[in-house]
Design an enzyme around this catalytic site. Structure first.
Site, PDB file in Angstrom:
ATOM      1  N   LYS A 132       0.840  -1.208   0.000  1.00 10.76           N
ATOM      2  CA  LYS A 132       0.000   0.000   0.000  1.00 10.76           C
ATOM      3  C   LYS A 132       0.869   1.250   0.000  1.00 10.76           C
ATOM      4  CE  LYS A 132      -2.001   2.833   2.780  1.00 10.76           C
ATOM      5  NZ  LYS A 132      -1.976   3.998   1.875  1.00 10.76           N
ATOM      6  N   GLU A 142       9.605   1.272  10.801  1.00  4.42           N
ATOM      7  CA  GLU A 142      10.653   2.259  10.486  1.00  4.42           C
ATOM      8  C   GLU A 142       9.989   3.628  10.596  1.00  4.42           C
ATOM      9  OE1 GLU A 142      13.871   1.726   9.596  1.00  4.42           O
ATOM     10  OE2 GLU A 142      13.768  -0.455   9.623  1.00  4.42           O
ATOM     11  N   CYS A 174      13.502  10.721   6.590  1.00  4.38           N
ATOM     12  CA  CYS A 174      13.398  10.283   7.989  1.00  4.38           C
ATOM     13  C   CYS A 174      14.657  10.605   8.779  1.00  4.38           C
ATOM     14  CB  CYS A 174      13.095   8.794   8.046  1.00  4.38           C
ATOM     15  SG  CYS A 174      14.269   7.803   7.099  1.00  4.38           S
ATOM     16  N   GLU A 234       9.598  15.906  15.258  1.00  2.00           N
ATOM     17  CA  GLU A 234      10.008  15.796  13.853  1.00  2.00           C
ATOM     18  C   GLU A 234       9.241  16.832  13.026  1.00  2.00           C
ATOM     19  OE1 GLU A 234       8.670  12.365  11.505  1.00  2.00           O
ATOM     20  OE2 GLU A 234      10.727  12.172  10.791  1.00  2.00           O
TER      21      GLU A 234
HETATM   22  P1  NAD Z   1       2.211   8.253   7.807  1.00  2.00           P
HETATM   23  O1  NAD Z   1       2.490   7.477   9.034  1.00  2.00           O
HETATM   24  O2  NAD Z   1       1.169   9.302   7.841  1.00  2.00           O
HETATM   25  O3  NAD Z   1       1.807   7.297   6.601  1.00  2.00           O
HETATM   26  C1  NAD Z   1       2.627   6.231   6.186  1.00  2.00           C
HETATM   27  C2  NAD Z   1       1.771   5.181   5.524  1.00  2.00           C
HETATM   28  O4  NAD Z   1       0.887   4.653   6.496  1.00  2.00           O
HETATM   29  C3  NAD Z   1       0.901   5.687   4.387  1.00  2.00           C
HETATM   30  O5  NAD Z   1       0.826   4.707   3.380  1.00  2.00           O
HETATM   31  C4  NAD Z   1      -0.456   5.864   5.054  1.00  2.00           C
HETATM   32  O6  NAD Z   1      -1.532   5.774   4.164  1.00  2.00           O
HETATM   33  C5  NAD Z   1      -0.449   4.699   6.021  1.00  2.00           C
HETATM   34  N1  NAD Z   1      -1.350   4.846   7.174  1.00  2.00           N
HETATM   35  C6  NAD Z   1      -1.771   5.988   7.763  1.00  2.00           C
HETATM   36  N2  NAD Z   1      -2.600   5.697   8.794  1.00  2.00           N
HETATM   37  C7  NAD Z   1      -2.683   4.349   8.855  1.00  2.00           C
HETATM   38  C8  NAD Z   1      -3.377   3.446   9.710  1.00  2.00           C
HETATM   39  N3  NAD Z   1      -4.146   3.865  10.694  1.00  2.00           N
HETATM   40  N4  NAD Z   1      -3.216   2.126   9.497  1.00  2.00           N
HETATM   41  C9  NAD Z   1      -2.416   1.680   8.514  1.00  2.00           C
HETATM   42  N5  NAD Z   1      -1.752   2.483   7.652  1.00  2.00           N
HETATM   43  C10 NAD Z   1      -1.878   3.802   7.829  1.00  2.00           C
HETATM   44  O7  NAD Z   1       3.610   8.834   7.352  1.00  2.00           O
HETATM   45  P2  NAD Z   1       3.895   9.808   6.142  1.00  2.00           P
HETATM   46  O8  NAD Z   1       3.436  11.173   6.529  1.00  2.00           O
HETATM   47  O9  NAD Z   1       3.396   9.202   4.879  1.00  2.00           O
HETATM   48  O10 NAD Z   1       5.496   9.755   6.064  1.00  2.00           O
HETATM   49  C11 NAD Z   1       6.313  10.564   6.800  1.00  2.00           C
HETATM   50  C12 NAD Z   1       6.836   9.819   8.010  1.00  2.00           C
HETATM   51  O11 NAD Z   1       7.530   8.644   7.586  1.00  2.00           O
HETATM   52  C13 NAD Z   1       7.855  10.622   8.785  1.00  2.00           C
HETATM   53  O12 NAD Z   1       7.586  10.501  10.150  1.00  2.00           O
HETATM   54  C14 NAD Z   1       9.176   9.950   8.433  1.00  2.00           C
HETATM   55  O13 NAD Z   1      10.191  10.125   9.388  1.00  2.00           O
HETATM   56  C15 NAD Z   1       8.759   8.541   8.288  1.00  2.00           C
HETATM   57  N6  NAD Z   1       9.755   7.793   7.513  1.00  2.00           N
HETATM   58  C16 NAD Z   1      10.555   6.909   8.173  1.00  2.00           C
HETATM   59  C17 NAD Z   1      11.551   6.205   7.468  1.00  2.00           C
HETATM   60  C18 NAD Z   1      12.459   5.233   8.163  1.00  2.00           C
HETATM   61  O14 NAD Z   1      13.104   4.448   7.471  1.00  2.00           O
HETATM   62  N7  NAD Z   1      12.553   5.241   9.484  1.00  2.00           N
HETATM   63  C19 NAD Z   1      11.693   6.429   6.101  1.00  2.00           C
HETATM   64  C20 NAD Z   1      10.857   7.331   5.470  1.00  2.00           C
HETATM   65  C21 NAD Z   1       9.874   8.009   6.187  1.00  2.00           C
END
Ligand code: NAD
Length: 501
Positions: free
Chosen positions: A199, A274, A308, A405
């Protein structure tokens, strides 16, 4: 002034973006969604790019069903490890052949510069498939002689372990590096023999759909990977709760990571999380500033800080603080904002105007509490989603800008006097994703690397990634490790077979 969209260079990108709306990829077919369609847009201009399927819980059931059926079907379960490895390699070759089109579509959907996609992220995705292709033939158990003394007289006991795919994996990825994050999950999961429901984030569904087409052309059996575009609270949550999903491999925010803990409770899913970061960079008195200034700048401004591991807090020895700060501010001011497809742009927009407003809120709050904005600080004239590269000083440890963050191009800069002070400030966070140390002193580099609490510590570099380098978060930055041999382990279970013979 607002930016306009330069013309696309590849026919493949143009053809992909053309109607009809994009469907779901389930069981090897493009399937009409139960929940209609939504529009994905170019964050630089707000221009609609494509209509994309909005998957629902019913679609999640269908995709998980297809993945579950594929798990034991002979065309996948019976494929030799060598054939699985060759298949992964073929996927890498096909991504490489489509690299220009993938990079263009990624830029349009996500905003990042074409250079970032073409030089970093698309090659990064290719490297994931090539790296894990080699692992498919190197998954091995152990033979064990157990110290059991209660076997029947005259018998012996022997044992061995089998390594088995964990089962159906829900791979849920964020919007900041869509194709690369998908590849980081798919490549080890497929090498291990799992099946996957992938997804992408609702903001950036497009390159993952192009990848689905590549997987099909590479000859991946039907149902081994299924792609559900749609919203997190909706289809993401349905996957996270699904009783037939054995594992969720998630990259995203710490907030969503916490929700997944609850969702995984029903069938005690395995989780790899992650999550977010608040990564420090420590610049020692003897640092080579010709490396440190551009390195720290890239560490926070790359992909507009939507990384991230972004080095969002920099601690600089007081003896070089003014010199370093001036040079860094000059670098920030030299960065050209524009459409990611324009080769003159160093930085594109943030993911959307709402996010730019969210980032601006951190700066406004810090300024109101006495912080000094040395450069940038707000939305840029190129458009509502563009944000000036920003450097802020006098940020106290209790301010939101220092603790949370931001996920934008905003750097808090602070002087330090002793190494102990630098270390204690670097570790003053619940996050623990990454850090960088800038020094020419070998002992100082080793000591800081050992004492900073983070999943990755870079010395004289920041944001260096490769599939060989394990990557994971300490503290609230996550659970588990991706990349390297550890990345494969996420998708394997151990079964012990113990025999009286
Ligand atoms: P997010 O948590 O809002 O969304 C990530 C994914 O989760 C999306 O596909 C979203 O649709 C899905 N999602 C949202 N709510 C959900 C739920 N209740 N159940 C299941 N899936 C759900 O994050 P974002 O805003 O898309 O991305 C930014 C974040 O990602 C930042 O915090 C960043 O640090 C983190 N990130 C971490 C890494 C790492 O390797 N540690 C890498 C890239 C990004």
């Amino acid at each position: 002034m607002t930016v306009s969209t330069p013309p696309l260079a590849t026919d493949a990108a143009r053809a992909f973006l053309a109607p009809p709306p994009k469907k779901l990829w389930i069981g090897g077919d493009w399937v009409t969604p139960q929940g209609g369609y939504f529009t994905t847009s170019d964050p630089a201009t707000g221009t609609p790019l494509a209509e994309v399927a909005r998957a629902t819980k019913a679609d999640a059931d269908a995709a998980v069903g297809a993945a579950r059926a594929a798990l034991s079907r002979p065309d996948w379960a019976g494929m030799t490890p060598a054939a699985r490895g060759a298949l992964l390699w073929r996927i890498a070759d096909l991504i490489e052949q489509s690299a220009d089109a993938l990079a263009e579509v990624e830029t349009l959907d996500q905003g990042k510069t074409l250079r970032t996609g073409r030089m970093g992220e698309i090659p990064g995705a290719i490297a994931q498939f090539r790296y894990y292709a080699g692992f498919a033939t190197k998954i091995m158990g152990q033979t064990i002689t157990p110290s059991i003394t209660y076997q029947p007289a005259g018998k012996r006991v022997t044992a061995f372990t089998l390594r088995e795919p964990v089962g159906v994996v829900a791979a849920i990825v964020p919007w900041n590096s869509p194709l690369l994050m998908a590849a980081m999950k798919l490549a080890p999961a497929l090498a291990a023999g799992c099946t996957v429901v992938l997804k992408p984030a609702e903001e950036t569904p497009l390159t993952v759909l192009m990848l689905a087409d590549i997987l099909q052309r590479a000859g991946l059996p039907a149902g081994v990977v299924n792609v559900l575009t749609g919203f997190g609270h909706d289809v993401g949550a349905a996957l996270a709760e699904h009783a037939d999903v054995a594992k969720v491999s998630f990259t995203g925010s710490t907030e969503t990571g916490r929700l997944l803990l609850g969702a995984a409770r029903g069938n005690l899913k395995k989780l790899t999380l992650e999550l977010g970061g608040k990564s420090p960079a420590v610049v020692m008195a003897d640092a080579d500033l010709s490396l440190a200034v551009p390195g720290v700048a890239r560490g926070i401004f790359g992909n507009c800080g939507q990384v991230c591991v972004a080095g969002s807090r920099v601690y600089v020895h007081r003896s070089i603080y003014d010199r370093f700060t001036d040079a860094l501010v000059a670098q920030a001011q030299n960065l050209r904002l524009g459409h990611g497809l324009d080769p003159a742009s160093d930085l594109g927009p943030l993911i959307h105007a709402r996010h730019a407003a969210h980032v601006a809120g951190f700066v406004t709050d810090a300024r109101a509490s006495g912080a000094q904005v040395l450069t940038g600080g707000g939305v840029a004239p190129q458009g509502d989603a563009f944000f000036h590269p920003t450097v802020v000083s006098d940020v106290r440890p209790d301010m939101r800008l220092m603790r949370e963050e931001v996920f934008g191009p905003v750097l808090a800069i602070t002087p330090f006097d002793t190494v102990e002070d630098a270390l204690s400030m670097a570790n003053d966070t619940q996050y623990g994703l990454a850090a960088s140390v800038w020094t020419e002193n070998l002992s100082a580099a080793h000591r800081m690397a050992a004492d900073i609490r983070a999943g990755t510590v870079w010395v004289n570099c920041h944001s260096y990634f490769s599939p060989e380098l394990p990557k994971g978060g300490h503290g609230i930055s996550g659970w588990g490790t991706e990349n390297g041999p550890q990345g494969l382990e996420n998708y394997l279970e151990t079964k012990t077979v113990c025999m009286t013979i």
